[in-house]
Design an enzyme around this catalytic site. Structure first.
Site, PDB file in Angstrom:
ATOM      1  N   GLY A  49      -9.498  34.877  36.485  1.00  0.00           N
ATOM      2  CA  GLY A  49     -10.281  35.631  35.518  1.00  0.00           C
ATOM      3  C   GLY A  49     -11.292  36.486  36.257  1.00  0.00           C
ATOM      4  N   ALA A  50     -11.285  37.789  35.965  1.00  0.00           N
ATOM      5  CA  ALA A  50     -12.085  38.725  36.756  1.00  0.00           C
ATOM      6  C   ALA A  50     -13.567  38.364  36.837  1.00  0.00           C
ATOM      7  CB  ALA A  50     -11.905  40.146  36.210  1.00  0.00           C
ATOM      8  N   ARG A  91      -7.589  39.131  46.381  1.00  0.00           N
ATOM      9  CA  ARG A  91      -6.847  39.622  45.220  1.00  0.00           C
ATOM     10  C   ARG A  91      -7.259  41.076  44.991  1.00  0.00           C
ATOM     11  NH1 ARG A  91      -6.007  35.832  40.227  1.00  0.00           N
ATOM     12  NH2 ARG A  91      -4.126  37.136  40.217  1.00  0.00           N
ATOM     13  N   ASP A 237      -8.951  43.088  33.584  1.00  0.00           N
ATOM     14  CA  ASP A 237      -9.306  42.853  34.979  1.00  0.00           C
ATOM     15  C   ASP A 237      -9.900  44.099  35.627  1.00  0.00           C
ATOM     16  OD1 ASP A 237      -8.186  40.055  36.124  1.00  0.00           O
ATOM     17  OD2 ASP A 237      -6.967  40.750  34.454  1.00  0.00           O
ATOM     18  N   ASN A 247      -4.623  44.650  33.101  1.00  0.00           N
ATOM     19  CA  ASN A 247      -4.809  43.262  32.667  1.00  0.00           C
ATOM     20  C   ASN A 247      -3.525  42.491  32.943  1.00  0.00           C
ATOM     21  OD1 ASN A 247      -6.556  41.275  31.398  1.00  0.00           O
ATOM     22  ND2 ASN A 247      -5.164  41.328  29.663  1.00  0.00           N
ATOM     23  N   LYS A 248      -3.528  41.229  32.580  1.00  0.00           N
ATOM     24  CA  LYS A 248      -2.402  40.345  32.844  1.00  0.00           C
ATOM     25  C   LYS A 248      -1.084  40.950  32.394  1.00  0.00           C
ATOM     26  CE  LYS A 248      -0.258  36.683  34.103  1.00  0.00           C
ATOM     27  NZ  LYS A 248      -0.134  36.379  35.539  1.00  0.00           N
TER      28      LYS A 248
END
EC number: 5.3.1.23
Length: 349
Positions: A49-50, A91, A237, A247-248
């Protein structure tokens, strides 16, 4: 109502993280005593999670400043820069980490001596964590008005308390609405391949007493078209200055379904997720290892030797997004014009 512990904390000697790999079967913690452990925790998705990653990186630098033996200002600053580079390599897509590292490093670089540097680095890290909690609570207050009695809400991945320091982004309006007595239910996509929706979001919402129905990712179209969804809220994100959202993986697909069926599609994120400097082509989508797709609970489900593509994120264009819920209010279209008014400072990639 939210009885979850903080996802990330720092007691002056160790960074303490909820181990999200073990949820929902076990709520346990990982304790990091050095920067290598913090970097591994980010890379291996102990923490994810960002916003949570950003706070973890900040606390990692505070930890390193205390543990490293350098006494002089220049020596300590050199070590912090090395630690920052280690963290930046973990990441590549989520933006909050780069934003948080830059904030801490600016505090370090403006310090007069090593003692002041250690103090200011820790103060800045703690400020980042506390600001995240306040931002999430504010997102909840702004976003709650989107949720009406009897609504069916859909979300993907986990943008909940466990993706932040506490309270969440996409879940913040849900928690706030629940606390104010609004009855609604949430459809949660399982979110392959790591199942953050099934393992973590469902765990959070059930624990909070919010009615939740878990569906496979491929069932989103059926649920939207046949059952009916009133509102979709996702996390983010990274958000670019034109409103493009990273995002995801699966978020873009969900946005297309929402647009096709006229379902309001909102993104919830603090302003620390906004990247005002990058263009779409600058953002590198993280490709993760094949075993996340091919192996579940230690059992291989795909043939040996098969090629696997495992992007962790996708890109949702602004035309598919109804609005962005931030701690400063809900941003509507035209996104680029309204995002500029916020005056966000960019971070170093």
């Amino acid at each position: 109502m939210i009885d979850l512990p903080r996802t990330v904390d720092f007691d002056g000697e160790r960074v303490i993280l909820v181990d999200q790999r073990k949820l929902p079967q076990e709520l346990s913690f990982v304790e990091c005593y050095d920067i290598e452990c913090v970097a591994s925790a980010i890379r291996d998705m102990v923490v994810r999670g960002a916003p949570a990653i950003g706070a973890t990186a900040a606390f990692g630098l505070a930890l390193h400043s205390k543990r490293i033996g350098a006494e002089g200002r220049d020596g300590l600053l050199k070590e912090l820069r090395r630690a920052a580079d280690i963290l930046r390599s973990t990441r590549p897509t989520a933006y909050n980490m780069f934003w948080a590292i830059d904030r801490v490093m600016r505090a370090a670089e403006s310090s007069k001596d090593a003692e002041e540097m250690r103090r200011r680095v820790e103060e800045e890290a703690r400020s980042i964590a506390e600001e995240d909690v306040r931002a999430n609570i504010a997102i909840g207050e702004h976003g709650k008005r989107l949720i009406k009695e009897g609504y069916r809400v859909m979300t993907i991945c986990n943008a909940g308390s466990l993706a932040t320091v506490w309270f969440g982004t996409a879940t913040a309006p849900l928690y706030t609405a629940k606390m104010q007595g609004i009855d609604f239910e949430v459809y949660v996509l399982e979110t392959r391949p790591v199942l953050q929706g099934a393992r973590i979001t469902s765990f959070e919402l059930k624990r909070a007493g919010i009615p939740v129905k878990l569906i496979v990712d491929g069932a989103a179209g059926y649920v939207i078209s046949e059952i009916g969804i009133d509102l979709i809220i996702t996390g983010a994100d990274r958000i670019l200055s034109d409103g493009t959202v990273f995002n995801k993986i699966g978020t873009y697909t969900l946005s297309v379904l929402a647009k096709e069926h006229g379902v309001p599609f909102y993104v919830a994120a603090p302003t620390s997720t906004f990247d005002p400097l990058s263009r779409r082509e600058d953002v590198r989508i993280e490709m993760r290892e094949a075993d996340e797709v091919a192996v579940i609970n230690g059992k291989r489900i795909a043939p040996d030797g098969i090629a696997i593509l495992n992007p962790a994120f996708d890109r949702t264009p602004p035309e598919n997004i109804t609005g962005i819920i931030t701690e400063r209010g809900i941003i509507g279209k035209p996104f680029e014009e309204k995002i500029k008014l916020i005056g966000i400072r960019g971070a170093s990639p």
